[in-house]
Design a protein around this motif. Sequence first.
Motif, mmCIF file in Angstrom:
data_model
loop_
_atom_site.group_PDB
_atom_site.id
_atom_site.type_symbol
_atom_site.label_atom_id
_atom_site.label_comp_id
_atom_site.label_asym_id
_atom_site.label_seq_id
_atom_site.Cartn_x
_atom_site.Cartn_y
_atom_site.Cartn_z
ATOM 1 N N SER A 208 4.371 5.034 4.247
ATOM 2 C CA SER A 208 3.853 5.320 5.585
ATOM 3 C C SER A 208 2.336 5.266 5.630
ATOM 4 O O SER A 208 1.741 5.137 6.710
ATOM 5 C CB SER A 208 4.328 6.706 6.041
ATOM 6 N N LEU A 209 1.698 5.348 4.459
ATOM 7 C CA LEU A 209 0.239 5.348 4.411
ATOM 8 C C LEU A 209 -0.344 3.949 4.205
ATOM 9 O O LEU A 209 -1.536 3.732 4.445
ATOM 10 C CB LEU A 209 -0.246 6.244 3.262
ATOM 11 N N LEU A 210 0.466 3.022 3.721
ATOM 12 C CA LEU A 210 -0.031 1.688 3.380
ATOM 13 C C LEU A 210 0.225 0.697 4.516
ATOM 14 O O LEU A 210 1.264 0.766 5.181
ATOM 15 C CB LEU A 210 0.655 1.182 2.115
ATOM 16 N N GLN A 211 -0.737 -0.157 4.720
ATOM 17 C CA GLN A 211 -0.551 -1.212 5.730
ATOM 18 C C GLN A 211 -0.234 -2.570 5.096
ATOM 19 O O GLN A 211 0.118 -3.519 5.783
ATOM 20 C CB GLN A 211 -1.818 -1.365 6.597
ATOM 21 N N VAL A 212 -0.363 -2.663 3.792
ATOM 22 C CA VAL A 212 -0.095 -3.924 3.091
ATOM 23 C C VAL A 212 0.773 -3.639 1.880
ATOM 24 O O VAL A 212 0.802 -2.516 1.384
ATOM 25 C CB VAL A 212 -1.415 -4.602 2.628
ATOM 26 N N PRO A 213 1.473 -4.618 1.402
ATOM 27 C CA PRO A 213 2.300 -4.412 0.206
ATOM 28 C C PRO A 213 1.433 -4.028 -0.990
ATOM 29 O O PRO A 213 0.253 -4.365 -1.062
ATOM 30 C CB PRO A 213 2.972 -5.769 -0.003
ATOM 31 N N MET A 214 2.040 -3.317 -1.919
ATOM 32 C CA MET A 214 1.308 -2.905 -3.127
ATOM 33 C C MET A 214 2.149 -3.248 -4.339
ATOM 34 O O MET A 214 3.384 -3.148 -4.311
ATOM 35 C CB MET A 214 1.015 -1.403 -3.089
#
Length: 921
Positions: A200-206
Motif C-alpha cells: 500500500s506504500l509503494l507506487q512501483v514494483p520492488m
Amino acid sequence: MSVERGIQLFGRDKEYATLTRLVGAVRTGESQTIVLRGPQGIGKSTLLDYVADHAEGCRVERAVGIESELELAFAGLHQLCLPMLDHLDRLPPPQRVALSTAFGLNLGSPPDRFLVGLAVLSLFAAVAEERPLIALIDDTEWLDEVSVQVLAFVARRLGAESVALIFAALPGQRTEALMRLPELQVGRLQDADAHSLLDSLLQVPMDEAIRERIVADSRGCPLALIEITNGLTPAERAGAFGLPASVPLICGLEETYVRRLESLPERTRMLLLAAALEPTGDVATVWHAAEELGLGRDDVGDAEASGLVELSSRVRFRHPLVRSAVIRISDARARRTVHRVLASVTNTEQHPDRQAWHRALAAEGPDESVASELVRCAVRAQERGGLAASAAFLQAAAELTVDPVRRGERALAAAQAKYHVGASDEALVLLAAAEAEPLDDLSAALSSLLRGQIAFFSSRGREAPPLLIAAAQQLQVLDGAIAREAYLDAVSAGLVVGRFAADVGLLEVAEAASAAPAARGNSTDFLLDGFAKVITESYAEGVPFLKQALTAFRDEALPASQSIRWLWLASHAARDVWDDESWEILANRHVRIAREMGALGALPIALTTRIGLHVASGEIAIASVMVKEAVEVTAVTGKTTPPYGAIAVAAWQGNEALFSRLRLSAVDIASVRGDGLGTVIMLYAGAVLYNGLGDYRKALVEAESGAAHRNDLCYATWSLVELVEAASRSGEPALAVGALERLTQSTGASGTAWARGVEARCRALVSNDDVAESHYREAIASLGKTRVRMELARAHLLYGEWLRRMGRRTDARENLRIAHEMFTAFGADAYVERARRELAATGERVRTHAPLSQPILTAQEAQIAALAAAGRTNPEIAAELFLSSRTVEWHLGKVYPKLGIASRRELRHTLASFPSALARA
C-alpha cells in the motif's frame, strides 16, 4: 500521534473488533476501560484514531503525553478536561473547588488527589449524560504521574456512566497505575500483513529480495516499515542498487528522524526546535517565538513540508521521537536562545510557572533572580497540590543558586518534596547534593532525619531505626520538639522492624527516647513517653500516658500533615490499650485525611488499620471492599506491599486455601524488607484461622510464635489470646496459664470493657468448672458493650461449648445459636461451622450452609446498601466510596430485586431482619 493518519493498518482485525465492541457497549450505557499495550511504532495511536473515526454519536476527547510536562502535576489531566470545563458548575462544590485548584483556576489548599479523581469522574458522568464520552489518552509514558494516577482511579470506578477510557501505553514504562486494568496487547504484524502494508506504500514494483529484507528488518513494526519506505530514493523503491547496508530497526527510529532533520535548512530546524520546546502545543506561542527569532512563513512552510510536524490548531509531531530528535541535534546555545524567547512570549500573569521554567532553562549559569522565582513557583505548586512539580522547581532553583548555604537548603527542600511524593531514589540524589554543601547544624540534622525516613519508607527496615536515633540525638541540642518527633519516627520504625531488628531495635529506640528533651504535654509527647515506658518498664507504667495521648489525639485539631504522620501510631496505641472507641475514631480519621491529602503512600496503611477494625466488628464484607481499594491504591503507587488486610480477611472467613496462598507470597517479602510487624500479623491471623477450624495444634504453633516477642506489642498480645484457647484445647494447661499471666499485664493495665471481656474469656478457659461460668458471663457482659462483635460471638461460642460439656444442652443451645447467627452474619465461615457442629452435638439440626431467604449481595453492593440504609443520599455515598452517583444508583437497582424490595424505605428493615445479606464479600 498516529503511525500515519489515513494509512490503513493490516492484520488488526482482532483489535478493531475489540474496540468496535467497546464503542457499542458505551453507546448502550455501559462504561469501559482498556489499555492498549505495545512498543513504540506498533500502531497504538492508529487504533485510537480508529476509535475516534468510528465513534458516531459519541463525544471524543484526547490527551497526549508530552515529555517536557512530566513534572507538571495535573498537566495531562488539564489537557483532557479543558474542553469539558463548561460542565464544571454541575459538580458538587467540594469537587468543583478541588478541580479548579488543581488546574490553577483558583488558589487554595493542596487538593486531595482522590477528591480530584472523584471530580473528574463526576465531570465525565455529567458530560456523558448528553452523549456517551470516549476519552483517548496517548503516549501515557509521557503523562505526569499525578494525571495517570487520577485517570487510573477514575477508570477503576466507572460503572454505568456511558464513559470509555482508552490508554495507549508502553510495556512497563511509568504506567504502574494502569496495572490490573483490562489490557489489549498490540503485537507485531505477521509477515503477510507487513507485505500488504508495504504494497500500500509503494507506487512501483520492488525487487522481491529487497521487499523481504525491508519486511524482515522492520520486525513487524508498522512505523518502522513506513519510515524505511519513506526514506527510500525512487531508485531504491524501484529495486535498484543503493539500498543502505543497514536498514533502521524499531530501536533506530530516532536515528532515521535525525538524518531527515539534518537535511533541513538551519532556519527550519530552529523553528522545529521552538515547537519542540514549547510544552503545551500552542501554535500561537510558537508563531510569536518564530517572529522573535526572525523566522518567517517560508520557514513554517518548509517545516510542514518535511512531514515531521503539523502546525494547524495544535503543534503535532509525527511521533514523540521526532520531538526528542529535534532537541538532540540542537546545540546548548540554540536551546538556551529558544527558551529565552519562549520565556519572553509567555504571558506572565497566565503562566508564571511556565515562564520561570523557560527562564531557568535559558540561564547560562547560576542566577539568583531566576532561582528565587523558581522557589515562588514551588510554593504555588504546593498550593495546587503539585508536590512533584514543587520538587522539580526546588531542584532547578538549587542548581541555579549562587550561595552554597542557600543552595544546600534548597536541595534539602527539594529532597523533602521528592520524599513526600514517594520518589525515594530521586530524594536520595538531592539529599547527597544538599549534604555536599556547607549546611548549618539544624539543616544537617534534618538531612540525617530525612535519610532515616527514606530508609523507613523504602522498606529498608533494619537500616531505619539507627539512622532515626542518630538524627534525633543530633536534634536534641538544636530543637527539642523536632527531636521528640524524630524519636517517635524511630518508634514507628522499631515497631515495624520488630523481631527482624539488627543491633538497634525497638528496645534501643525506647531507651534512647527516654533521654529525649522534656515534653510539652501534647498528643505526640504522651505517645512517645507511653511507648517508651511500656517497652522499657511495663504496661502499668506506660498505659496511662498512652491513654492521655489517645484523648489528646481525639480532641486536638492537628494539621493534616501531622495527622497523616502520626495517626497510624496512635491507632496502634489504641489497640495496645484495648480502646476500641479510639481505634474506630482514629482509624476512620486516618483514612479520611489520607484521601483528602492524596497521600498515596499512607493510604494503604490507613486502609489496613481500618480493615482490622471492620473485621473485629464483624463487618467482613466492608473489610473486603477496603482490601480491594488498598490493592488499587498500591497499584497506583507501584509499591510492593504485602496483602496483610486480605490475609486477615481470609483468616476470619476460614478460607485456608486463600490464606495459605496469600501468606506464601507475603512471607518472603516481609523477611527481605525486615517487616517484623507484618510477620506477627500473619502469625496471629494463622492462629485465628486454625482456632476457627478447630485445628488447635496448628493454632498453638502459630500463636506461640506470634507471641514470642513481647515488644511486638499489639499482635503479640492478641496472639496470647489465641494461645490460651489453643493450648487449653490441646491439653497444654500450663502453657495456657502462662499465656494468661502475660496477657493480664496488658489487660489489667487497660481496664477497658474490651480488655476485661477478653481476659475473662481466657480466664474461663483455664479455670475450674465451679468458677468458669462466672468468667464466661463476665466476658459476654463486657464484650457486649464494645464494637468488637467478633470477640463477643467467640465468647458465646466458648460458653456454649462449655455448657454442652457440662450437660446443660438447653443453655448451650441458646449461646450456640447466638454465636451461629452472629458468625453467619459476619461471614466467618470456619466459626459458623464450628458452632454448627456444637449445635448438632446438642441434638439440634442445623444445615451445613443453609440457603438464605434472600440472595447474597456483593461486597460493593453490601457497602452501598448499608450506607443507603443509614440514610445517606446517593451523592453522599458516591463521595464516600469514590464512585459516581449514577454508579451508586445502578448498584442499588441491583440490590432491591436481590432483597425482594422496591424502595429505599424498605432497605433498613430488610438489612436489620436479614443481616446475612451483608455476609459475603
